[in-house]
Scaffold this motif. Structure first.
Motif, PDB file in Angstrom:
ATOM      1  N   CYS A  74      42.373  28.693   8.409  1.00 31.31           N
ATOM      2  CA  CYS A  74      42.006  29.079   9.759  1.00 31.31           C
ATOM      3  C   CYS A  74      43.180  28.922  10.721  1.00 31.31           C
ATOM      4  CB  CYS A  74      40.833  28.237  10.232  1.00 31.31           C
ATOM      5  SG  CYS A  74      39.330  28.696   9.382  1.00 31.31           S
ATOM      6  N   HIS A 112      41.802  37.962   8.396  1.00 30.23           N
ATOM      7  CA  HIS A 112      41.004  36.735   8.297  1.00 30.23           C
ATOM      8  C   HIS A 112      39.707  36.846   9.098  1.00 30.23           C
ATOM      9  CE1 HIS A 112      40.353  32.406   7.888  1.00 30.23           C
ATOM     10  NE2 HIS A 112      40.124  32.349   9.173  1.00 30.23           N
ATOM     11  N   CYS A 120      35.681  35.262   8.880  1.00 36.34           N
ATOM     12  CA  CYS A 120      35.576  33.808   9.065  1.00 36.34           C
ATOM     13  C   CYS A 120      34.769  33.507  10.323  1.00 36.34           C
ATOM     14  CB  CYS A 120      36.957  33.178   9.156  1.00 36.34           C
ATOM     15  SG  CYS A 120      36.882  31.429   9.604  1.00 36.34           S
ATOM     16  N   CYS A 139      36.530  31.090  13.029  1.00 38.40           N
ATOM     17  CA  CYS A 139      37.523  31.739  13.883  1.00 38.40           C
ATOM     18  C   CYS A 139      36.863  32.760  14.803  1.00 38.40           C
ATOM     19  CB  CYS A 139      38.612  32.401  13.037  1.00 38.40           C
ATOM     20  SG  CYS A 139      39.716  31.187  12.300  1.00 38.40           S
TER      21      CYS A 139
HETATM   22 ZN   LIG Z   1      39.030  30.957  10.073  1.00 47.84          ZN
END
Ligand SMILES: [Zn+2]
Length: 133
Positions: free
Chosen positions: A64, A89, A95, A98
């Motif tokens: 992250c 990502h 994710c 995030c």
């Molecule tokens: Zn992340």
């Protein structure tokens, strides 16, 4: 019913699937006994210390970003490679941590602009009143 690969199930265990896929997989787990067995089997294998390439790759590559990096990403001031990595990502891997951080940062950035707008409105309202008088 969707067919989930072992790779999907591993990603599910890592919470690395996009949020909507996490939800539909969870729904299918409730009435698909075979899928649940497979998930349990994969989880047991992982607990035994055996990790698939995908799991290892995710663990070591898809780390992250910090709040500073995410802030830079929002402002578009990150080096291109870093920015592309974060895009992957957040958008492709999805994710959730995030994504939540980004949403939070976006709110923070939007706030002063919102206040400035209200101030501007008040200014126009008061000067309009002034002109009428
Ligand atoms: Zn992340």
């Amino acid at each position: 019913m969707t067919h989930y690969t072992d790779y999907d199930l591993e990603a599910y265990l890592d919470e690395a699937l996009p949020a909507d896929e996490m939800t539909s997989l969870e729904q299918q787990l409730r009435d698909d006994r075979g899928l649940l067995d497979r998930l349990a089997e994969i989880n047991a294998r992982r607990d035994g210390g055996v990790h698939s390439l995908g799991a290892i790759w995710r663990r070591h590559r898809l780390t992250c970003a910090s709040r500073t990096q995410l802030g830079g990403y929002l402002l578009g001031i990150l080096p291109e490679a870093e920015s592309r990595y974060l895009e992957f990502h957040v958008e492709i891997v999805g994710c959730r941590l995030c994504q939540a951080n980004l949403a939070d940062l976006r709110n923070q950035q939007a706030e002063p602009a919102g206040r400035a707008n209200i101030r501007r409105q008040k200014y126009f309202q008061s000067s309009a009143g002034y002109l009428k008088r």
